[in-house]
Every structure is written in C-alpha cells, then in structure tokens.
Design a protein around this motif. Sequence first.
Motif, PDB file in Angstrom:
ATOM      1  N   SER A  19      48.380  47.383  25.011  1.00 59.11           N
ATOM      2  CA  SER A  19      47.421  48.136  24.197  1.00 59.11           C
ATOM      3  C   SER A  19      47.019  49.465  24.841  1.00 59.11           C
ATOM      4  O   SER A  19      46.730  50.437  24.137  1.00 59.11           O
ATOM      5  N   ARG A  20      47.022  49.538  26.169  1.00 59.56           N
ATOM      6  CA  ARG A  20      46.637  50.783  26.848  1.00 59.56           C
ATOM      7  C   ARG A  20      47.840  51.571  27.343  1.00 59.56           C
ATOM      8  O   ARG A  20      47.687  52.608  27.987  1.00 59.56           O
ATOM      9  N   GLU A  21      49.032  51.050  27.068  1.00 55.47           N
ATOM     10  CA  GLU A  21      50.299  51.756  27.289  1.00 55.47           C
ATOM     11  C   GLU A  21      50.447  52.316  28.707  1.00 55.47           C
ATOM     12  O   GLU A  21      50.972  53.409  28.909  1.00 55.47           O
ATOM     13  N   ASP A  22      49.964  51.584  29.674  1.00 55.29           N
ATOM     14  CA  ASP A  22      50.112  51.961  31.088  1.00 55.29           C
ATOM     15  C   ASP A  22      49.535  53.339  31.405  1.00 55.29           C
ATOM     16  O   ASP A  22      50.012  54.031  32.313  1.00 55.29           O
ATOM     17  N   ASP A  23      48.532  53.732  30.671  1.00 53.76           N
ATOM     18  CA  ASP A  23      47.880  55.018  30.919  1.00 53.76           C
ATOM     19  C   ASP A  23      46.865  54.842  32.049  1.00 53.76           C
ATOM     20  O   ASP A  23      45.871  54.124  31.890  1.00 53.76           O
ATOM     21  N   PRO A  24      47.091  55.478  33.206  1.00 52.26           N
ATOM     22  CA  PRO A  24      46.165  55.306  34.335  1.00 52.26           C
ATOM     23  C   PRO A  24      44.720  55.646  33.996  1.00 52.26           C
ATOM     24  O   PRO A  24      43.789  55.082  34.592  1.00 52.26           O
ATOM     25  N   GLN A  25      44.527  56.558  33.043  1.00 54.59           N
ATOM     26  CA  GLN A  25      43.168  56.928  32.677  1.00 54.59           C
ATOM     27  C   GLN A  25      42.463  55.826  31.883  1.00 54.59           C
ATOM     28  O   GLN A  25      41.245  55.869  31.715  1.00 54.59           O
ATOM     29  N   GLN A  26      43.261  54.864  31.389  1.00 54.64           N
ATOM     30  CA  GLN A  26      42.671  53.765  30.630  1.00 54.64           C
ATOM     31  C   GLN A  26      42.697  52.446  31.399  1.00 54.64           C
ATOM     32  O   GLN A  26      42.443  51.387  30.831  1.00 54.64           O
ATOM     33  N   TYR A  27      43.025  52.514  32.683  1.00 56.95           N
ATOM     34  CA  TYR A  27      43.012  51.295  33.488  1.00 56.95           C
ATOM     35  C   TYR A  27      41.612  50.674  33.471  1.00 56.95           C
ATOM     36  O   TYR A  27      40.602  51.373  33.368  1.00 56.95           O
ATOM     37  N   HIS A  28      41.567  49.371  33.603  1.00 52.72           N
ATOM     38  CA  HIS A  28      40.289  48.664  33.629  1.00 52.72           C
ATOM     39  C   HIS A  28      39.495  49.073  34.872  1.00 52.72           C
ATOM     40  O   HIS A  28      40.034  49.116  35.983  1.00 52.72           O
ATOM     41  N   SER A  29      38.228  49.354  34.667  1.00 49.29           N
ATOM     42  CA  SER A  29      37.375  49.721  35.795  1.00 49.29           C
ATOM     43  C   SER A  29      36.974  48.472  36.575  1.00 49.29           C
ATOM     44  O   SER A  29      37.066  47.342  36.081  1.00 49.29           O
ATOM     45  N   LYS A  30      36.522  48.691  37.792  1.00 42.61           N
ATOM     46  CA  LYS A  30      36.084  47.581  38.638  1.00 42.61           C
ATOM     47  C   LYS A  30      34.920  46.842  37.997  1.00 42.61           C
ATOM     48  O   LYS A  30      34.857  45.598  38.034  1.00 42.61           O
ATOM     49  N   ALA A  31      34.001  47.601  37.372  1.00 40.69           N
ATOM     50  CA  ALA A  31      32.842  46.978  36.718  1.00 40.69           C
ATOM     51  C   ALA A  31      33.279  46.136  35.520  1.00 40.69           C
ATOM     52  O   ALA A  31      32.751  45.039  35.288  1.00 40.69           O
ATOM     53  N   GLU A  32      34.260  46.640  34.762  1.00 41.47           N
ATOM     54  CA  GLU A  32      34.742  45.889  33.599  1.00 41.47           C
ATOM     55  C   GLU A  32      35.398  44.583  34.027  1.00 41.47           C
ATOM     56  O   GLU A  32      35.161  43.529  33.433  1.00 41.47           O
ATOM     57  N   ILE A  33      36.210  44.654  35.069  1.00 43.66           N
ATOM     58  CA  ILE A  33      36.871  43.446  35.566  1.00 43.66           C
ATOM     59  C   ILE A  33      35.838  42.446  36.068  1.00 43.66           C
ATOM     60  O   ILE A  33      35.923  41.241  35.793  1.00 43.66           O
ATOM     61  N   HIS A  34      34.856  42.947  36.806  1.00 43.24           N
ATOM     62  CA  HIS A  34      33.795  42.083  37.330  1.00 43.24           C
ATOM     63  C   HIS A  34      33.060  41.378  36.198  1.00 43.24           C
ATOM     64  O   HIS A  34      32.840  40.157  36.242  1.00 43.24           O
ATOM     65  N   ASN A  35      32.696  42.117  35.166  1.00 51.74           N
ATOM     66  CA  ASN A  35      31.934  41.535  34.059  1.00 51.74           C
ATOM     67  C   ASN A  35      32.760  40.531  33.263  1.00 51.74           C
ATOM     68  O   ASN A  35      32.239  39.499  32.819  1.00 51.74           O
ATOM     69  N   ARG A  36      34.033  40.809  33.091  1.00 54.36           N
ATOM     70  CA  ARG A  36      34.871  39.889  32.325  1.00 54.36           C
ATOM     71  C   ARG A  36      35.121  38.594  33.099  1.00 54.36           C
ATOM     72  O   ARG A  36      35.155  37.508  32.518  1.00 54.36           O
ATOM     73  N   TRP A  37      35.298  38.713  34.403  1.00 57.33           N
ATOM     74  CA  TRP A  37      35.478  37.494  35.205  1.00 57.33           C
ATOM     75  C   TRP A  37      34.194  36.667  35.191  1.00 57.33           C
ATOM     76  O   TRP A  37      34.231  35.445  35.031  1.00 57.33           O
ATOM     77  N   LEU A  38      33.059  37.349  35.347  1.00 56.83           N
ATOM     78  CA  LEU A  38      31.778  36.645  35.339  1.00 56.83           C
ATOM     79  C   LEU A  38      31.551  35.963  33.992  1.00 56.83           C
ATOM     80  O   LEU A  38      31.055  34.833  33.929  1.00 56.83           O
ATOM     81  N   HIS A  39      31.947  36.633  32.930  1.00 60.35           N
ATOM     82  CA  HIS A  39      31.798  36.046  31.596  1.00 60.35           C
ATOM     83  C   HIS A  39      32.656  34.790  31.457  1.00 60.35           C
ATOM     84  O   HIS A  39      32.210  33.779  30.883  1.00 60.35           O
ATOM     85  N   ALA A  40      33.880  34.841  31.978  1.00 62.29           N
ATOM     86  CA  ALA A  40      34.777  33.684  31.880  1.00 62.29           C
ATOM     87  C   ALA A  40      34.206  32.480  32.628  1.00 62.29           C
ATOM     88  O   ALA A  40      34.218  31.349  32.115  1.00 62.29           O
ATOM     89  N   ILE A  41      33.692  32.707  33.838  1.00 59.57           N
ATOM     90  CA  ILE A  41      33.143  31.606  34.628  1.00 59.57           C
ATOM     91  C   ILE A  41      31.838  31.099  34.016  1.00 59.57           C
ATOM     92  O   ILE A  41      31.595  29.886  33.941  1.00 59.57           O
ATOM     93  N   ASN A  42      30.998  32.020  33.559  1.00 59.91           N
ATOM     94  CA  ASN A  42      29.744  31.606  32.929  1.00 59.91           C
ATOM     95  C   ASN A  42      29.987  30.822  31.649  1.00 59.91           C
ATOM     96  O   ASN A  42      29.218  29.917  31.305  1.00 59.91           O
ATOM     97  N   THR A  43      31.048  31.176  30.935  1.00 62.73           N
ATOM     98  CA  THR A  43      31.394  30.430  29.723  1.00 62.73           C
ATOM     99  C   THR A  43      31.733  28.989  30.062  1.00 62.73           C
ATOM    100  O   THR A  43      31.322  28.051  29.364  1.00 62.73           O
ATOM    101  N   ARG A  44      32.476  28.783  31.158  1.00 63.11           N
ATOM    102  CA  ARG A  44      32.806  27.425  31.581  1.00 63.11           C
ATOM    103  C   ARG A  44      31.554  26.671  32.024  1.00 63.11           C
ATOM    104  O   ARG A  44      31.403  25.474  31.750  1.00 63.11           O
ATOM    105  N   LEU A  45      30.661  27.365  32.720  1.00 72.44           N
ATOM    106  CA  LEU A  45      29.411  26.738  33.144  1.00 72.44           C
ATOM    107  C   LEU A  45      28.587  26.315  31.928  1.00 72.44           C
ATOM    108  O   LEU A  45      28.071  25.191  31.865  1.00 72.44           O
ATOM    109  N   THR A  46      28.483  27.193  30.953  1.00 72.43           N
ATOM    110  CA  THR A  46      27.724  26.888  29.739  1.00 72.43           C
ATOM    111  C   THR A  46      28.345  25.718  28.986  1.00 72.43           C
ATOM    112  O   THR A  46      27.640  24.831  28.485  1.00 72.43           O
ATOM    113  N   LEU A  47      29.670  25.706  28.916  1.00 75.68           N
ATOM    114  CA  LEU A  47      30.364  24.613  28.236  1.00 75.68           C
ATOM    115  C   LEU A  47      30.133  23.291  28.964  1.00 75.68           C
ATOM    116  O   LEU A  47      29.902  22.254  28.326  1.00 75.68           O
TER     117      LEU A  47
END
Length: 369
Positions: A296-324
């Motif tokens: 979807s981002r076609e390997d465009d370095p300017q659209q690479y995932h930021s560190k904050a985005e990766i952090h939030n998505r990982w936290l969301h995945a783990i929190n989802t498991r905790l909630t479940l």
Amino acid sequence: IVAALDATQHNPPFAPLHIRSDSKYVIDGLTEHLQSWEDRGWIGVSNSEFWRPLVARMRKRSAITTLQWVKGHSNNEGNDGADKQAEEGANKAAPDVVNLNTPAEFNLTGARIATLSQSLAYQGIRTAKTKATMRTSTLVSLDMTRHAAKDISNKLPTDSRIWRSIKSKDIARNIREFLWKCLHNAFRCGKWWQNIPNYEHRSVCPHCGTEESMEHILTECDAPGQTNVWKLARRLWLRKHAHWPAPTYGTIMACGLAEFKDNQDSPRPGAARLYRIIMSESAHLIWRIRCERRISREDDPQQYHSKAEIHNRWLHAINTRLTLDRAMTDRKKYGNKALPSQMVLNTWSGTLMNEDALPDDWIRQTGVL
C-alpha cells in the motif's frame, strides 16, 4: 516407546526379554490397544512411526518377551536409572539416531475393511496425501522449529507435536493460520517472485538489498518494523522474567512449544502463555507492517511507519489480547469455554501499568500495559 524399541534391537532375538516400564501408555499399547490399532491400519495412531517397528521387532523374536508395569518414582533401581538416562538424553546437544526400519516380513500394512469407517478412511487418505506432498521447504521449517523448541523447552518435538502447537488456544486464530503458512513457506515473497516474468525484482528487499524471506522479514530486515517490535516485546517480557530468549525464525514458529520453569524446576504455565502471546502477536504485526510498507505504501521511504506508530500498534495488539483474556473469564457468559481467572492473573501479573495501585484481582478493573 523408544526405550522398548532399543531393547528389542540390542538384545539377541533368541534370548528371553523382560521389559519393565512405568509407562502405562507403552504397556497398554502393546497388550490392549495393539489389535485395534492394526485393524485400523495405524490411521490416526499417535507415534505410529515408533509403534510399528517396535511391534514388528517383538514379533520377530523367537524367545519369550514379557511386559511388566512398575510404579514410577518408587525407589525402583531400574526405573530410577532409566529416568536418569532419559534426563541425560534430553540434555544432549544432538539427538541419538533411532533405527525405525520395520522388518518387511513383519510389517503389517492396510486396514481391515470390517473395521474401516468412512471418516477413518478419509483420515487415512489425507494422511497419505500429506506424507506424499511434504515439500522440502516444509521439512526444513519443521527441523528449524524442532531445534528451536529444544532451546526453549529442552525437548525435541515430533512433527505432529509441532503442527498441534500452532493450534494452541493461546494463539489468536488468524495468527495460527499465519504460523501454518510460515511452516509451509507459503507466503508470496522472496524466491516465489523469481519465477514470475517481469516481477523478479520483487524477490529482493528494497531496503536491505538482499533476497527477501520470512526469516529476513521477521528477524533481520533493517526497515522500520521488526527491530522496533522486538525491542518492545523484550521490554515487556523483562518486566516479569529475567531472561529473554532472542527471537529467531525457529523460536517464532516454536512459540507454542515454549516451557519455562522456576528455580525449583516447577513449570510456569503463566510465563509460557505470555511468551506465546508476545511472540505470536509481535511476529504477525511485523508481517502486517511489511505488507503495508511494500504494497500500500509502495516502498516509499517517506511513508515508512514511524517509531511512534509501530509502538502504538504493538501496544494495541497486546492490550487487545489482555482485554480479551479478561472478558473470557466470565463464566456466566462463556460457561465451560471461559478462561480460569488464575491463569489470566498468572499470565499478565507484573506487566500492567500502575499495577501496584490495582487490587489483587484486577480482572474486573480497568488497567492497561
């Protein structure tokens, strides 16, 4: 089973053999279940690759063979010695080679039609097809997983044990499919593109300049994603446990086989469950981030995932498991399928944010990682 097989292979067939074992599985298998197993052509029988040569070699013997069950851990000299040797064998750097050749003249094949049901026949057909179509890449993945499991559990699992482990209920359903495809090397990446005209360039990771593979994607690629995710996973694990097993492609696929013990050598099921959740969720997120970056981002370095985005998505995945997990402890709603509250507490205690301010039973309370 292997001990009994070894005894039949290393004792003269003309000399009497007396087998003592604390395994009712072995004794009952040879005395009570053997007839039914052979009638069904060994279809669906666990460890049949060991049972069949054992039975054949016992029948090949001309002298009498007797079986006796003994109680385990009862100060029986022979039994205690066998346990000690088994422990030494489990700790070997390389496993012993076991001769599984079955004497042809005693190799009973096929199933009795009178005992064959439609479902059993279908199971046999599926098993035969699976054995016939096992790809080299799958065998390599299984061996890699097997030896990785040895590092995190001190046990060498069989192929069937590995396949069952990726069906663990501790692993999300969509991630079970992901791990299944990993074991089969079924993802369209790397070498897969080399056979597609005009698309050969897709086999190379544009960020690293090397051939892409699932191992590269999940543990080696320098593009934003895998390094960030594994740092987060390690940080969470170390909040509760002293040692973080470095993630490799093998340990990712073997996460369902993980076992941990305390200083008294007692199992820690909560630690094993948390490890399965962290490893499986993290690996799957890395794969999703890679697909988004490349497609979807076609390997465009300017659209690479930021560190904050990766952090939030990982936290969301783990929190989802905790909630479940917390929701699944509701016995009124889920009945027998509900998770034991103590298991959830053992899994997540020590990982929560501001946990000291939470009650001992925080399952019904709000709390995040």
